[in-house]
Scaffold this motif. Structure first.
Motif, mmCIF file in Angstrom:
data_model
loop_
_atom_site.group_PDB
_atom_site.id
_atom_site.type_symbol
_atom_site.label_atom_id
_atom_site.label_comp_id
_atom_site.label_asym_id
_atom_site.label_seq_id
_atom_site.Cartn_x
_atom_site.Cartn_y
_atom_site.Cartn_z
ATOM 1 N N ASP A 1 49.694 -19.253 23.702
ATOM 2 C CA ASP A 1 50.060 -18.044 23.005
ATOM 3 C C ASP A 1 49.543 -16.851 23.413
ATOM 4 O O ASP A 1 48.196 -16.653 23.384
ATOM 5 C CB ASP A 1 49.615 -18.301 21.756
ATOM 6 N N GLU A 2 50.184 -16.370 24.379
ATOM 7 C CA GLU A 2 49.579 -14.945 25.242
ATOM 8 C C GLU A 2 49.384 -13.914 24.010
ATOM 9 O O GLU A 2 48.378 -13.193 24.384
ATOM 10 C CB GLU A 2 50.676 -14.475 26.135
ATOM 11 N N ILE A 3 50.180 -13.823 23.300
ATOM 12 C CA ILE A 3 49.752 -12.599 22.363
ATOM 13 C C ILE A 3 48.817 -12.922 21.422
ATOM 14 O O ILE A 3 47.701 -11.957 21.160
ATOM 15 C CB ILE A 3 50.898 -12.460 21.236
ATOM 16 N N GLY A 4 48.248 -14.105 21.282
ATOM 17 C CA GLY A 4 47.285 -14.616 20.466
ATOM 18 C C GLY A 4 45.941 -14.318 21.460
ATOM 19 O O GLY A 4 44.907 -13.704 20.811
ATOM 20 N N LEU A 5 45.907 -14.636 22.593
ATOM 21 C CA LEU A 5 44.838 -14.316 23.650
ATOM 22 C C LEU A 5 44.612 -12.699 23.561
ATOM 23 O O LEU A 5 43.391 -12.405 23.550
ATOM 24 C CB LEU A 5 45.242 -14.736 25.200
ATOM 25 N N LEU A 6 45.679 -12.042 23.661
ATOM 26 C CA LEU A 6 45.641 -10.453 23.730
ATOM 27 C C LEU A 6 44.680 -10.057 22.402
ATOM 28 O O LEU A 6 43.950 -9.244 22.634
ATOM 29 C CB LEU A 6 46.995 -9.740 23.858
ATOM 30 N N ILE A 7 45.257 -10.401 21.248
ATOM 31 C CA ILE A 7 44.535 -10.018 20.135
ATOM 32 C C ILE A 7 42.968 -10.662 20.033
ATOM 33 O O ILE A 7 42.323 -9.773 19.550
ATOM 34 C CB ILE A 7 45.374 -10.745 18.845
ATOM 35 N N ARG A 8 43.026 -11.507 20.451
ATOM 36 C CA ARG A 8 41.331 -12.432 20.437
ATOM 37 C C ARG A 8 40.498 -11.380 21.256
ATOM 38 O O ARG A 8 39.524 -11.251 20.982
ATOM 39 C CB ARG A 8 41.466 -13.856 20.871
ATOM 40 N N ARG A 9 41.361 -10.991 22.442
ATOM 41 C CA ARG A 9 40.432 -10.279 23.299
ATOM 42 C C ARG A 9 40.243 -8.792 22.539
ATOM 43 O O ARG A 9 39.297 -8.049 22.952
ATOM 44 C CB ARG A 9 41.301 -10.104 24.683
ATOM 45 N N ALA A 10 40.976 -7.994 22.027
ATOM 46 C CA ALA A 10 40.957 -7.031 21.484
ATOM 47 C C ALA A 10 40.194 -6.833 20.343
ATOM 48 O O ALA A 10 39.385 -5.924 20.271
ATOM 49 C CB ALA A 10 42.456 -6.421 21.073
ATOM 50 N N VAL A 11 40.080 -7.723 19.373
ATOM 51 C CA VAL A 11 39.628 -7.776 18.193
ATOM 52 C C VAL A 11 38.399 -8.572 18.114
ATOM 53 O O VAL A 11 37.375 -8.345 17.455
ATOM 54 C CB VAL A 11 40.748 -8.322 17.083
ATOM 55 N N GLY A 12 38.485 -9.706 19.201
ATOM 56 C CA GLY A 12 37.246 -10.563 19.074
ATOM 57 C C GLY A 12 37.235 -11.843 18.247
ATOM 58 O O GLY A 12 36.470 -12.496 18.092
#
Length: 110
Positions: A95-106
Motif C-alpha cells: 500500500d503505497e499511500i499507507g507508506l506515505l501516510i506512515r512517513r508523514a505522520v509517523g
C-alpha cells in the motif's frame, strides 16, 4: 492554486481534460521509459498532486521512480496518487499511500 498533473491512458486523460486539468500526459501501454521520464519532470515542477494510472505505476521502472521521488522530497509535496483505469482497481501487495501516510505522520493508518 494547487497544480495537478495527470499521467494516464487515453480514456483517463480525456476525462481529466474535460474536468479542466491542463497538465495531462497521455500514454499507451509499453511506454514505461517515457512515463518514468515524464513523472520525474513533473515532480520537479511546481505540482502539488500527481495522479497516475495504477497500471502505469505498477511497471518496474515507474515504481522505482515513484519511490525515488517520495524518498527525496521534503514535506509532502508532490503527492503521487495512483488511480484505477477503466479496467478497475488492481490487487496490490504494498500500500503505497499507507507508506506515505506512515512517513508523514509517523503512525500506520488502517
Amino acid at each position: 492554486m494547487i497544480a495537478v498533473a495527470v499521467i494516464g491512458d487515453p480514456d483517463t486523460a480525456a476525462g481529466f481534460r474535460l474536468a479542466g486539468i491542463k497538465d495531462v500526459y497521455e500514454y499507451g501501454s509499453g511506454e514505461e521509459e517515457d512515463i518514468a521520464r515524464v513523472l520525474d519532470k513533473v515532480a520537479k515542477e511546481d505540482v502539488a498532486i500527481i495522479l497516475i494510472n495504477e497500471r502505469f505505476a505498477a511497471e518496474t521502472r515507474t515504481r522505482e521512480k515513484i519511490r525515488e521521488i517520495n524518498a527525496k522530497k521534503r514535506g509532502v509535496s508532490p503527492i503521487i496518487l495512483e488511480i484505477p483505469g477503466k479496467k478497475g482497481p488492481m490487487e496490490k501487495e504494498i500500500d503505497e499511500i499507507g507508506l506515505l501516510i506512515r512517513r508523514a505522520v509517523g503512525v500506520a493508518v488502517k
